[in-house]
Design a protein around this motif. Structure first.
Motif, short mmCIF file in Angstrom:
data_model
loop_
_atom_site.label_atom_id
_atom_site.label_comp_id
_atom_site.label_asym_id
_atom_site.label_seq_id
_atom_site.Cartn_x
_atom_site.Cartn_y
_atom_site.Cartn_z
N GLY A 176 38.13 40.30 44.28
CA GLY A 176 37.12 41.30 43.92
C GLY A 176 35.99 41.33 44.95
N SER A 178 36.07 38.66 47.62
CA SER A 178 35.98 37.28 48.12
C SER A 178 36.12 37.09 49.63
N TYR A 206 45.08 34.00 40.99
CA TYR A 206 43.91 34.15 40.12
C TYR A 206 44.13 35.45 39.32
N TYR A 309 36.76 45.27 36.05
CA TYR A 309 37.26 44.17 36.89
C TYR A 309 37.22 42.84 36.14
N1 LIG Z 1 37.54 36.21 43.77
C1 LIG Z 1 36.73 37.14 44.17
O1 LIG Z 1 37.16 38.08 44.83
C2 LIG Z 1 35.29 36.98 43.88
C3 LIG Z 1 34.73 37.60 42.66
N2 LIG Z 1 33.31 37.44 42.73
C4 LIG Z 1 35.23 36.91 41.43
O2 LIG Z 1 34.62 35.96 41.03
O3 LIG Z 1 36.18 37.30 40.83
#
Ligand SMILES: NC(=O)C[C@H](N)C(=O)O
Length: 487
Positions: A176, A178, A206, A309
């Motif tokens: 999201g 990262s 994830y 998200y």
């Molecule tokens: N994993 C990512 O792309 C970072 C995002 N801020 C999240 O915690 O999901």
């Protein structure tokens, strides 16, 4: 000469010309790591012995003409959520504190085939959940521009290692934001490719429908070269796509004449730092001066991206992380009574607070009675966000905006207020929800001396558009090395 100030491609050329040996470059990187780790803490694992051994092997393959590519012999750092055979892979979590994979992630294998030398594994937010690298179970990483500030996250270790010049380039992953947000905070360049471009095989999942691996480096040329190298169709990843045009480096041309660039008005509202706003608009002006057609437009639905998200990512995380149970590998609690109690205690002790919050939230939105109200609604929102982008890309080649609403916050400021931390992802998460490619590159420095990053978003499979626009913009300002790089 300070070798570490070279880009990956520049070093590759010197290695090819036998001006620098692979061992010299690897030794220089390991020395930089030894000198800077106390200040920055970018790495979870440094494999000094393995890297030097590999450097000698790669040198032989270069000498006998087997390895000829642009990245042959160039030392790299890998985010610690990509499996590396025989090398500790922790996801910066206590639950994987002793996990040594039996295979290597496909993206990393592609780099190895191209002659990469792996220096070690970089720190991250635990299981990539976070935006500051402070949720790591092994201590936070610091921003090489000012060590009182966070490097961003979750690929904070990879971006800090590049900015501190402890390695020549790195791999990160982006669920999201990262890759893009820590690149912005650390003054480096990072690409999140179109979903399906880089194999997720061996990337510890994830949010499976959102995760993509991508490059982090000093400039756009490096990023395009690395992306070209790690892109491959992979049968082992059912979401891998057989792409036609993957010659990303062919887009490295300083020409944006006639390119249509859209600036979403809705990206410039409340919460956006004034200095960030000015830097982004100044960057747009530069591209306009180079012949691009820059226009403002309404993207719409921007405020729904974060709730959608965090419902979808957490739902997928709650399912993906169910496998960490203390049975076959990883952390297991010492004292327990029976199997159920062993699971419960191992997971309670092995996961950190942010990961637990997301597993609980994700399980909640998937539970019967709430599935329709939250999860299904989030999926519908995701579809609408994709439509809004489709509409925009019918008109524009590229969308330009900030990578993050602020520059890097101070260490400790974000942990106490997770909601505030989530809101910082406003410009990046929609790109993952829609599966689009995005690049983040430096476009200024604020009055605190911290880097400002801009983001260019492209339509699916149109990495070349964002690479072209980014490259053209990059020619207007020199790369600025972080204070820690110079030391
Ligand atoms: N994993 C990512 O792309 C970072 C995002 N801020 C999240 O915690 O999901």
């Amino acid at each position: 000469m300070n070798l570490l100030s070279l880009t990956a491609v520049e070093l590759g050329k010197k290695i090819k010309a036998h001006e620098v040996s692979v061992e010299e470059a690897t030794r220089a990187a390991l020395d930089a790591i030894a000198a800077k780790e106390d200040a920055v803490h970018s790495f979870v694992t440094v494999d000094e012995e393995g890297a030097m051994k590999r450097a000698a092997e790669v040198q032989k393959l270069i000498d006998d003409g087997t390895l000829t590519g642009p990245l042959a012999g160039v030392p790299v750092a890998i985010k610690d959520n990509m499996c590396t055979k025989g090398m500790l892979t922790t996801c910066s979590s206590k639950i994987l504190y002793n996990f040594i994979p039996t295979y290597t992630a496909e993206a990393v294998l592609n780099l190895e085939k191209a002659g990469a030398v792996i220096l070690g594994k970089t720190n991250m937010d635990e299981f990539a959940m976070g935006s500051t690298t402070e949720t790591s179970a092994f201590g936070e990483t610091k921003n090489p521009w000012n060590t009182e500030h966070v490097p961003g996250g979750s690929s904070g270790g990879s971006c800090a290692a590049v900015a501190a010049e402890e390695c020549f380039y790195a791999l990160g992953s982006d669920t999201g934001g990262s890759i893009r947000q820590p690149s912005a905070f650390c003054g480096v360049t990072g690409i999140k490719p179109t979903y399906g471009t880089v194999s997720r095989y061996g990337l510890i999942a994830y949010g499976s429908s959102l995760d993509q691996i991508g490059p982090v480096a000093k400039d756009v040329t490096d990023c395009a070269t690395i992306l070209e190298t790690i892109t491959s169709y992979d049968k082992k990843d059912s979401t891998s796509i057989q792409r036609e045009e993957t010659d990303f480096t062919s887009a490295l041309v300083d020409d944006v004449k006639g390119m249509k660039i859209g600036i979403p008005r809705d990206y410039f509202g409340e919460g956006l730092d004034a200095e960030v706003k000015d830097a982004i608009l100044a960057a747009a002006k530069k591209l306009e001066e180079k012949g691009a057609i820059v226009e403002e437009f309404d993207l719409s639905l921007v405020e729904y991206a974060i709730p959608a998200y965090y419902v979808i990512a957490d739902a997928e995380a709650s399912s993906n992380l169910a496998r960490f149970d203390g049975v076959k590998y990883g952390y297991r609690t010492k004292d327990y009574e029976g199997l159920h109690n062993m699971y419960k205690k191992s997971r309670s002790e092995g996961f950190g607070a942010e990961v637990k919050r997301r597993i609980m939230l994700g399980s909640f939105v998937l539970s019967s009675g709430y599935y329709d109200a939250y999860y299904l609604k989030a999926l519908r929102t995701k579809a609408l966000i994709k439509q809004a982008f489709d509409k925009a890309f019918a008109k524009y080649d590229v969308i330009l905006g900030p990578a993050a609403p602020t520059t890097a916050p101070k260490l400790g400021e974000s942990l106490s207020d997770p909601l505030k931390m989530y809101l910082g992802d406003i410009y990046t998460v929609s790109v993952n929800l829609a599966g689009l490619p995005g690049i983040s590159l430096p476009c200024g420095i604020d009055s605190k001396g911290l880097p400002i990053g801009m983001q260019l978003i492209g339509d699916c499979f149109k990495e070349k558009n964002i690479i072209r626009a980014a490259y053209a913009f990059e020619q207007t300002r020199p790369y600025q090395h972080s204070p820690l790089a110079a030391e």
